[in-house]
Every structure is written in structure tokens, then in C-alpha cells.
Design an enzyme around this catalytic site. Sequence first.
Site, PDB file in Angstrom:
ATOM      1  N   ARG A 168       3.201  -4.036   1.849  1.00 28.25           N
ATOM      2  CA  ARG A 168       2.107  -4.650   2.347  1.00 28.25           C
ATOM      3  C   ARG A 168       1.319  -5.284   1.241  1.00 28.25           C
ATOM      4  O   ARG A 168       1.076  -4.770   0.053  1.00 28.25           O
ATOM      5  CB  ARG A 168       1.092  -3.320   2.647  1.00 28.25           C
ATOM      6  CG  ARG A 168      -0.340  -3.955   3.054  1.00 28.25           C
ATOM      7  CD  ARG A 168      -1.290  -2.888   3.636  1.00 28.25           C
ATOM      8  NE  ARG A 168      -1.719  -1.719   3.008  1.00 28.25           N
ATOM      9  CZ  ARG A 168      -2.871  -0.806   3.261  1.00 28.25           C
ATOM     10  NH1 ARG A 168      -3.202  -0.966   4.570  1.00 28.25           N
ATOM     11  NH2 ARG A 168      -2.823   0.115   2.553  1.00 28.25           N
ATOM     12  N   ASP A 448      -8.231   6.376  -0.666  1.00 28.14           N
ATOM     13  CA  ASP A 448      -7.769   5.056  -1.328  1.00 28.14           C
ATOM     14  C   ASP A 448      -9.080   3.987  -1.244  1.00 28.14           C
ATOM     15  O   ASP A 448     -10.248   4.740  -0.920  1.00 28.14           O
ATOM     16  CB  ASP A 448      -6.561   4.551  -0.743  1.00 28.14           C
ATOM     17  CG  ASP A 448      -6.923   4.246   0.875  1.00 28.14           C
ATOM     18  OD1 ASP A 448      -7.964   4.408   1.216  1.00 28.14           O
ATOM     19  OD2 ASP A 448      -5.861   3.894   1.731  1.00 28.14           O
TER      20      ASP A 448
END
Length: 532
Positions: A168, A448
Site C-alpha cells: 500500500r 493507526d
Amino acid sequence: MAVPKERVTLSPAQVEGSVGPGHSAILTPEALAFLAQLHRQFDGCRRVLLAARHARQARFDAGELPDFRPDTVAIREGHWTVAPIPAALRDRRVEITGPVERKMIINALNSGAKVFMADFEDSSAPSFINQIDGQINLRDAVDGSIEYTSPEGKHYRVNDNPAVLIVRPRGWHLPERHITVDGEPMSGALVDFGLFAFHNAHKLNARDRGPYFYLPKLQAMEEAALWDEVMAAAEAALDLPPESMKVTVLIETLPAVFQMHEILHALRGRIVGLNCGRWDYIFSYLKTFRAHRDRLLPDRGQVQMTVPFLKAYSELLIQTCHRRGAFAMGGMAAQIPIKGNDAANDAALAKVRADKLREVQTGHDGTWVAHPALVPVAREIFDKYMPSSNQLNVVRADVDVPRDQLIAPCSGTITREGFDNNVEVALRYTASWLDGQGCVPIHHLMEDAATAEIARAQLWQWLHLGPLEFTDHAPIDFALFDHSLTKHTHRLIEEKGPYAHRAEQAAALLRQLTHADELGDFLTLAAYEQLA
């Protein structure tokens, strides 16, 4: 007599500042020339699309509501499917995600998950050292040479039959100020994608492994189309077969949920699925409706996937994907093992099982976990209820989701505990991020950037769209926020943990963002200038 044209030699990308050990093997002249080619060809379009995001948000702030596009009805109603899915990606029942840190990569590849998503984005703090070290680590993983020895002497290496690698890159909005072209900072997305593709694409393609990518934060079909053009250009420049690069797109913004058919269509030659990026999706709901007092969300702990707007999003994604022959991936389980407290650990695992059971029974083809210990838990549920490799046969013809269901307000309460937890999570995560760590365990959850964004966006809304009250009728005001922030800052300093020295810096940034008259687009954009 014809006058010969003057040949113009364009300079490669320039590296600003010092590089670490081994970085020169990644930042080669040839790789930098490839990055410069991508920048000159595509960065102008990227900037136009980012401007379109700001214009769209201005309309939402003025009262417009997101909706399906009238100009793309033919795409939504047409009879078409995506290209066949590669054999390596036909069974994705459990995927694990994590940053591009060396030990994490090895443990994730060995975890028993079908796929490992190596993350340059929300679980990584994008210091230049982190990003280029991550490229080294992934190069070694692709080569099969990656190893790691801990300070305690424990040795790690990749076992046989590792998880399939998907990378990603950063989103279109994030810059990489350490690499410039013609005096302009590059797109972080193009840097992450370009360096990984340049060094690894041929090896992966020779093994029928793509390369494969997860694409984050898209808001519109035009942004997906730009990725398609970037990858086509990269395939041509690197002499790869057309459409050998395959992608999965995270549907993690509210505008994108209204363009899922269009995004699949824009990438139809290379897309294999969509993913319910639930945490970023909740943040996007908050940000999209930052000026809409009637769409405030309650404590984030109350905003589960069973609430109406999230249930509609998940089921519409499944129906859309399966109609087009693409996979519908479930969301993240953020729980981590709770050592020393069996009852609490059992309760956490029960939540994971219930969430994964909901996903597999509604038709998802796989799911995400954040910790290797959760892989067997998720796999057990999917093995039991999805004996085949996927559920493309589950068409969900029963699903009918109109616009208003996707943006329905969420009932619930705002509590003192929820407010205080948001302050603590936002502070601790920001301090850790500024110290170079983008994936942080807080209260037995792996936080996160997405979950920190929910916390700070809720705080801004609750304070700016008031007056509001807690369940005990006490007012929600800036005095309370400032007191809570000071309390948690002092507590973090007193703990003397690994990122305690960033506490006051993080607090100053959060105070600035929360008191600002407008909710900032991204915490990571505001914090990036302070990152080493």
C-alpha cells in the site's frame, strides 16, 4: 537542409538531505529517473484532482449531501465485469496488515494469513529513513533474503509458503518532500509505488505475483483512473505485460462509496476487489459532515459496523463487487492479545469472532487483522462458513441501499469517558508518529492514523458544533479539552516511555488543530513538517 532538433536531457529526481546505510541501492540514478518520469507525466493531474476534492468539500460544507453521480448512470447500470482474478489472489480469507518494518514483515509473511499488506501509509510514520528502509526490507523480502536478529539475539527468517505480498503506497494527498523533481516535492504515492515497482516488479511478475497494490483514500473514479494510467505507463517503461499490475481499492471515504461501480470500471483491467476500510470511512464521514450538526457521531466505541450507515456501506460493497466479479474484503480487527488477564483477552477475542462471523455471513470474501495472534481466530470463522476460496456466488440481490441510508445519522451518546479517550488516543498516537512509529498499541487496540483521525475529528466537531452536553448534562467545552490534554500530556511524560519526549510537541499540534476554526483535512499532513 533540415536543422537537427536540439536534444533536451531532463534531470532525474533529486534527493534532498542525507541518506542512510544501504539507501543508495534503492535511490539509484535509474530509479530516480523513473520517478522523475512519473512525476512529470502525472503530478499535474494529481494536483487537479486534489483541487477537485477541496471544491467538493466546500459544497458539502455549504449544505450539499453526497449522492450517486447522474453522469455515470450508464456505468452503474451496464453489464460488464472486471478482468479475471489471478490464481494467487483467489483465496484471501485472512489478510494481515502492518508497517514496512523488517521484523513485522517477516512475522506477517509467516503468520499463516493468505495475504500480507505491507503498509507505507496509515501504519507507518513517513520519515525518509522509514520509507527507504521499508523499500530495502521489501526488496529483501521479494528476493527471499530478508532476515532479522533482535537486540536480544532472537533470529527471524521467512518460512516456506509465506503470505502473498501486497503493497500500500501513500495516498494521493501526501507529499514526499525529500525527493524533488524540477524543484517540486514528489507525491508520496508515486515515490512509494515507483521505487517498489522499479526494483521488484520483474521478479514478482516472473512468479505470477503481480506486483500487487492496495490503493488508499480514493474519492472519485477519476482518481482511480489516474492510478490506472500510472501503472500502464510504469508497465510500458519497465517492459512488463500490460495490466500485470493488479490492485485492490480501499473504500474508505464517504464520496467513494457512491462511486464503487465507477471505480471498478476505471480499473477494470487490473482491479481484483474493494475493501471496507472501516476506520478511515468513519473518519471520512466525520470530515465530510464537519459542518453538519445533525450528523454528529457518538463515542467512537459505539460506532460499530452494525449501525445503519456502516451496515449499508458494507452490504452495498459486497453486492457491487460480486456483480462485477470482484472480491469484497472485510475490515480490520484492531484488537491485540491482552497478556496476564485471561478474562479480558477472552472478551476481546469474542468481539473479533463476532465481527468476522458477521462479515463472512453477509458475503465478504476475506477479512483483515492487525496482529498475528488473530490470524487463527479469523481463519477458523472463515474456514467454517466459507469452505470455498471465495463467495463471488453470493450476489446479495436483497440489498437495496438508497443515498439516505448511506449517510443516515447514528444514534448514541457522548460520554466523558469517550471524550477523554479521544484526547488520550490522539495525543499518544501523534507523539508516537512524530517519533517515527505509525502503529501504536493503546489500551489493547492497535491504533493507526485512521483511528487517531477519528479521535481528533470528533473532538473538533463536539467542540465547534455545540453547545453540546455529556450524558450527565455537563457542558462540552474548550476548557475541558485543554484540561484533559494537559492531564494526558503530563501522564505521558511521567511514564517515560519510548515517545514521551514528543508529548509536548504532540500536545501543541493537537491544541492548534482542535482550536482551529476549520477541521484540518489530515493530521498526518499537519504533522509531516515536524517529522524528521
